[in-house]
Write a protein that holds these residues in place. Structure first.
Motif, PDB file in Angstrom:
ATOM      1  N   ALA A 260       0.849  -1.194   0.000  1.00 58.30           N
ATOM      2  CA  ALA A 260       0.000   0.000   0.000  1.00 58.30           C
ATOM      3  C   ALA A 260       0.887   1.248   0.000  1.00 58.30           C
ATOM      4  N   SER A 261       1.800   1.339  -0.955  1.00 56.53           N
ATOM      5  CA  SER A 261       2.735   2.464  -1.034  1.00 56.53           C
ATOM      6  C   SER A 261       1.982   3.765  -1.283  1.00 56.53           C
ATOM      7  N   LYS A 262       2.466   4.832  -0.650  1.00 55.82           N
ATOM      8  CA  LYS A 262       1.913   6.160  -0.876  1.00 55.82           C
ATOM      9  C   LYS A 262       2.806   6.922  -1.844  1.00 55.82           C
ATOM     10  N   VAL A 263       2.186   7.691  -2.730  1.00 50.61           N
ATOM     11  CA  VAL A 263       2.915   8.362  -3.806  1.00 50.61           C
ATOM     12  C   VAL A 263       2.590   9.844  -3.793  1.00 50.61           C
ATOM     13  N   ARG A 264       3.634  10.658  -3.968  1.00 45.10           N
ATOM     14  CA  ARG A 264       3.462  12.102  -4.119  1.00 45.10           C
ATOM     15  C   ARG A 264       3.869  12.519  -5.528  1.00 45.10           C
ATOM     16  N   ALA A 265       3.683  13.777  -5.840  1.00 44.50           N
ATOM     17  CA  ALA A 265       4.003  14.285  -7.176  1.00 44.50           C
ATOM     18  C   ALA A 265       5.477  14.570  -7.342  1.00 44.50           C
ATOM     19  N   THR A 266       6.281  14.384  -6.300  1.00 48.17           N
ATOM     20  CA  THR A 266       7.716  14.605  -6.390  1.00 48.17           C
ATOM     21  C   THR A 266       8.379  13.448  -7.135  1.00 48.17           C
ATOM     22  N   ALA A 267       9.721  13.452  -7.195  1.00 49.08           N
ATOM     23  CA  ALA A 267      10.466  12.438  -7.940  1.00 49.08           C
ATOM     24  C   ALA A 267      10.042  11.029  -7.514  1.00 49.08           C
TER      25      ALA A 267
ATOM     26  N   LYS B  69      23.013  -9.890 -11.033  1.00 52.83           N
ATOM     27  CA  LYS B  69      23.338  -8.982  -9.936  1.00 52.83           C
ATOM     28  C   LYS B  69      23.296  -7.546 -10.426  1.00 52.83           C
ATOM     29  N   THR B  70      22.680  -6.679  -9.643  1.00 51.63           N
ATOM     30  CA  THR B  70      22.562  -5.281 -10.051  1.00 51.63           C
ATOM     31  C   THR B  70      22.546  -4.377  -8.829  1.00 51.63           C
ATOM     32  N   ASP B  71      23.188  -3.247  -8.967  1.00 55.72           N
ATOM     33  CA  ASP B  71      23.166  -2.210  -7.933  1.00 55.72           C
ATOM     34  C   ASP B  71      22.285  -1.049  -8.373  1.00 55.72           C
ATOM     35  N   ALA B  72      21.358  -1.331  -9.285  1.00 59.80           N
ATOM     36  CA  ALA B  72      20.521  -0.267  -9.856  1.00 59.80           C
ATOM     37  C   ALA B  72      19.747   0.521  -8.789  1.00 59.80           C
ATOM     38  N   PRO B  73      19.098  -0.124  -7.811  1.00 61.90           N
ATOM     39  CA  PRO B  73      18.352   0.672  -6.820  1.00 61.90           C
ATOM     40  C   PRO B  73      19.233   1.700  -6.108  1.00 61.90           C
ATOM     41  N   LEU B  74      20.430   1.283  -5.669  1.00 58.36           N
ATOM     42  CA  LEU B  74      21.335   2.227  -5.000  1.00 58.36           C
ATOM     43  C   LEU B  74      21.805   3.294  -5.967  1.00 58.36           C
TER      44      LEU B  74
ATOM     45  N   THR C 137      22.011   8.780  -7.835  1.00 54.24           N
ATOM     46  CA  THR C 137      21.996   9.659  -9.011  1.00 54.24           C
ATOM     47  C   THR C 137      20.875  10.680  -8.916  1.00 54.24           C
ATOM     48  N   GLN C 138      19.722  10.233  -8.478  1.00 54.32           N
ATOM     49  CA  GLN C 138      18.599  11.161  -8.373  1.00 54.32           C
ATOM     50  C   GLN C 138      18.844  12.209  -7.285  1.00 54.32           C
ATOM     51  N   ARG C 139      19.418  11.775  -6.163  1.00 54.63           N
ATOM     52  CA  ARG C 139      19.705  12.738  -5.098  1.00 54.63           C
ATOM     53  C   ARG C 139      20.719  13.786  -5.547  1.00 54.63           C
ATOM     54  N   VAL C 140      21.765  13.351  -6.250  1.00 51.30           N
ATOM     55  CA  VAL C 140      22.767  14.300  -6.759  1.00 51.30           C
ATOM     56  C   VAL C 140      22.137  15.262  -7.762  1.00 51.30           C
ATOM     57  N   THR C 141      21.294  14.729  -8.632  1.00 55.95           N
ATOM     58  CA  THR C 141      20.629  15.575  -9.631  1.00 55.95           C
ATOM     59  C   THR C 141      19.768  16.643  -8.961  1.00 55.95           C
ATOM     60  N   LEU C 142      19.034  16.260  -7.942  1.00 56.92           N
ATOM     61  CA  LEU C 142      18.174  17.214  -7.238  1.00 56.92           C
ATOM     62  C   LEU C 142      18.998  18.268  -6.511  1.00 56.92           C
ATOM     63  N   ASN C 143      20.084  17.838  -5.875  1.00 57.87           N
ATOM     64  CA  ASN C 143      20.921  18.802  -5.152  1.00 57.87           C
ATOM     65  C   ASN C 143      21.599  19.776  -6.109  1.00 57.87           C
ATOM     66  N   ASP C 144      22.097  19.253  -7.232  1.00 57.16           N
ATOM     67  CA  ASP C 144      22.761  20.134  -8.199  1.00 57.16           C
ATOM     68  C   ASP C 144      21.779  21.087  -8.866  1.00 57.16           C
TER      69      ASP C 144
ATOM     70  N   GLU D 266      16.542  11.685 -15.601  1.00 59.48           N
ATOM     71  CA  GLU D 266      17.972  11.402 -15.527  1.00 59.48           C
ATOM     72  C   GLU D 266      18.242   9.918 -15.241  1.00 59.48           C
ATOM     73  N   VAL D 267      17.381   9.298 -14.465  1.00 59.77           N
ATOM     74  CA  VAL D 267      17.601   7.883 -14.092  1.00 59.77           C
ATOM     75  C   VAL D 267      16.676   6.943 -14.864  1.00 59.77           C
TER      76      VAL D 267
END
Length: 452
Positions: A101-108, A267-272, A277-284, A329-330
């Protein structure tokens, strides 16, 4: 009839046989009860999410002046719902370890999916017992205990030569004993399924009969394994160890090897990587030219190109523009992650043919809509719903339209897609042919067994 009564008396006279059957029923009943409670908890969580959101919407509408669209979009956490089948109470699959039952906002969006705890450890149920576990892992053990020493016990008691000297062959007597045990165990399985259906108000539809058919074929396989082992005419200790080894191989080693292979191969590190990547994009984004950010956003979302240029003050439409651009970006990483998971699931389906236990478990989860594929479908529904929320608020932010109470009431709600329970009849037929071929081969070998 007299012989049948004697066989029944023999089956239920042993303390071990009665204890095994009793424990199997108790484990099944407990699994049904625990599964029902877990399913009830999940449904309550989903229901609470809807009620809380409705109360929040009513609270906003009671205000004399409504907040700006950007502020509403930031705080409006809309609930979604993984449409679980009631069969999820019996075959938990992925539903016990994932947000339903995930909650979703209009943000990223991607940060909302990956930058969170998937499970609250304090509220996780102890153990993983469900009816699927009882059928997949405990049922073969019950079959083995009741059947695999039938001939060796006769040999040890000195009755095997006498049975072979009777007008009716010893194979006929053993076949009747196996048939009796099959019917008894099969009736117990039916009892558990019918009890679960009545307790959870499950319809006796195609899913019920498919589960029963799959369970029956699974039983035939393990009876065939027991018969094949008995056909070698070895001692009770050898038969028991051989059967237990078969169970360990098919129910534990092969599935573990398959999952280990898949973990290394896919094997994948995609979630991390997506989260970072998204956090860096938002900060920049705070240090970049805001109008340029908005212009780039409008290239991806041309429906709002008629918006006014940005001023010197903070503007919500720039904020949500950079939020969406971080998703853009991601996007490639997200697609690679989806493709990787899809390839993993296809490989898992192929390799599950190596283990009847793994194959059976996957089919049960698919019928209950709790498989990894169903989880992926739910995430795609969340992605589509997130776009509806964004576009709903964009109309107000980019065209400077005030939000009215009617607009709040018309906020789009998540609509889960209908359950898709496709029953692959060809897989069942092919599985049945392979299992019955094994059973026929075991019967031929058993019939050729002669007294030592």
């Amino acid at each position: 009839m007299l012989l049948f009564k004697l066989e029944c008396k023999r089956l239920f006279s042993g303390a071990i046989n009665k204890l095994v059957l009793l424990l199997f029923v108790i484990a099944g009943v407990f699994a049904i009860y625990q599964g029902a409670q877990g399913y009830k908890t999940l449904r309550i969580d989903q229901y609470k999410s809807k009620i809380v959101f409705q109360k929040e919407r009513e609270h906003v509408n009671k205000r004399e002046t409504l907040p700006a669209a950007g502020s509403l979009a930031y705080y409006a956490s809309a609930p979604t719902e993984w449409k679980l089948s009631p069969w999820a109470a019996l075959f938990v699959g992925e539903s016990h370890s994932s947000m339903v039952a995930s909650k979703v906002r209009a943000t990223a969006l991607q940060s909302q999916i990956f930058n969170r705890e998937i499970v609250n450890p304090a509220q996780q149920r102890t153990g993983g017992l469900d009816l699927g576990f009882v059928l997949v892992y405990l049922l073969p053990l019950v079959i083995g205990i009741l059947t695999v020493t039938l001939i060796s016990d006769e040999q040890h008691a000195g009755r095997w030569r006498m049975l072979n000297a009777l007008p009716k062959s010893a194979f006929s007597q053993v076949a009747k004993q196996l048939a009796l045990r099959f019917v008894v165990i099969w009736l117990l399985v039916i009892l558990l399924l019918v009890s679960a259906a009545m307790l959870l108000s499950l319809p006796f539809d195609g899913v019920f009969w498919t589960v029963l058919l799959a369970s029956t074929l699974y039983m035939v396989f393990w009876f065939a394994i027991a018969s094949l082992i008995m056909s070698f005419g070895k001692t009770s200790v050898f038969n028991s160890l051989a059967y237990l080894s078969s169970w360990v191989v098919f129910a534990m080693l092969v599935p573990s090897a398959v999952h280990l292979y898949l973990s290394n191969q896919y094997k994948t590190d995609a979630p991390l990587e997506i989260s970072l990547t998204q956090r860096v994009t938002l900060n920049d984004g705070w240090d970049k030219d805001k109008q340029q950010t908005l212009d780039t956003f409008l290239q991806h979302e041309p429906n709002w190109q008629d918006t006014a240029p940005l001023g010197e003050e903070f503007d919500w439409k720039w904020y949500y523009a950079q939020q969406h651009l971080s998703d853009v970006e991601v996007a490639q990483l997200w697609q690679q992650y989806r493709d990787n998971n899809q390839a993993r699931q296809q490989t898992l389906q192929t390799l599950s043919a190596l283990s009847p236990a793994l194959f059976f478990q996957l089919k049960l989860n698919q019928l209950a809509n709790t498989s990894s594929a169903d989880q992926a479908d739910y995430r795609l529904q969340v992605v589509e719903y997130h776009q509806q929320i964004r576009h709903f608020f964009y109309d107000f932010m980019f065209f400077d339209k005030p939000v009215t109470k009617t607009d709040v009431e018309n906020f789009p709600l998540f609509e889960a897609k209908p359950l898709n329970k496709e029953i692959n009849i060809w897989q069942i037929l092919i599985s049945a042919l392979v299992i019955f071929a094994l059973a026929f081969f075991s019967a031929v070998r058993l019939k050729q067994l002669r007294p030592i």
